[in-house]
Scaffold this motif. Structure first.
Motif, PDB file in Angstrom:
ATOM      1  N   PRO A   1      40.784  36.283  47.810  1.00  0.00           N
ATOM      2  CA  PRO A   1      40.168  36.109  46.486  1.00  0.00           C
ATOM      3  C   PRO A   1      40.883  36.969  45.453  1.00  0.00           C
ATOM      4  O   PRO A   1      41.511  37.976  45.792  1.00  0.00           O
ATOM      5  CB  PRO A   1      38.729  36.580  46.703  1.00  0.00           C
ATOM      6  N   ARG A   2      40.796  36.587  44.219  1.00  0.00           N
ATOM      7  CA  ARG A   2      41.370  37.367  43.126  1.00  0.00           C
ATOM      8  C   ARG A   2      40.249  38.169  42.468  1.00  0.00           C
ATOM      9  O   ARG A   2      39.111  37.718  42.379  1.00  0.00           O
ATOM     10  CB  ARG A   2      42.042  36.462  42.108  1.00  0.00           C
ATOM     11  N   ILE A   3      40.583  39.361  42.024  1.00  0.00           N
ATOM     12  CA  ILE A   3      39.600  40.243  41.396  1.00  0.00           C
ATOM     13  C   ILE A   3      39.244  39.694  40.027  1.00  0.00           C
ATOM     14  O   ILE A   3      40.122  39.443  39.196  1.00  0.00           O
ATOM     15  CB  ILE A   3      40.149  41.676  41.278  1.00  0.00           C
ATOM     16  N   ASP A   4      37.954  39.509  39.794  1.00  0.00           N
ATOM     17  CA  ASP A   4      37.456  39.058  38.490  1.00  0.00           C
ATOM     18  C   ASP A   4      37.104  40.259  37.627  1.00  0.00           C
ATOM     19  O   ASP A   4      37.568  40.393  36.510  1.00  0.00           O
ATOM     20  CB  ASP A   4      36.235  38.159  38.686  1.00  0.00           C
ATOM     21  N   VAL A   5      36.273  41.146  38.174  1.00  0.00           N
ATOM     22  CA  VAL A   5      35.817  42.314  37.422  1.00  0.00           C
ATOM     23  C   VAL A   5      35.589  43.467  38.395  1.00  0.00           C
ATOM     24  O   VAL A   5      35.251  43.250  39.556  1.00  0.00           O
ATOM     25  CB  VAL A   5      34.522  41.990  36.624  1.00  0.00           C
TER      26      VAL A   5
END
Length: 86
Positions: A5-9
């Motif tokens: 997953p990619r970091i959103d916040v």
């Protein structure tokens, strides 16, 4: 890495005296970057190394669209010594 997953916040909980940007900067996690097990482990180690932090945990919640919301939970060290100073 593929499938990570990619970091959103990245958010911080439990810090009253230590500025949030100091903690987030120490963690080294940035929005848009892949979130791997190594990145989480490294972030925990780095946050725990901040002098004002007594303990820390870094976790995440998967979100929609392959994004992850990262939470850094900290407990800060006491400012006043617990024992008398000789």
């Amino acid at each position: 890495p593929l499938g990570a997953p990619r970091i959103d916040v990245v958010s911080v909980q439990g810090a009253d005296r230590t500025r949030h940007p100091v903690i987030v900067g120490a963690a080294g996690l940035r929005a848009g970057e892949p979130l791997t097990a190594d990145a989480l482990s490294r972030a925990r180690r780095r946050v725990r190394a901040v002098p004002s932090i007594a303990s820390a945990n870094v976790s995440y919640t998967p979100g929609a669209g392959g994004l992850a919301q990262v939470v850094i939970q900290v407990a800060e060290r006491e400012v006043v010594p617990m024992a008398p100073i000789p």
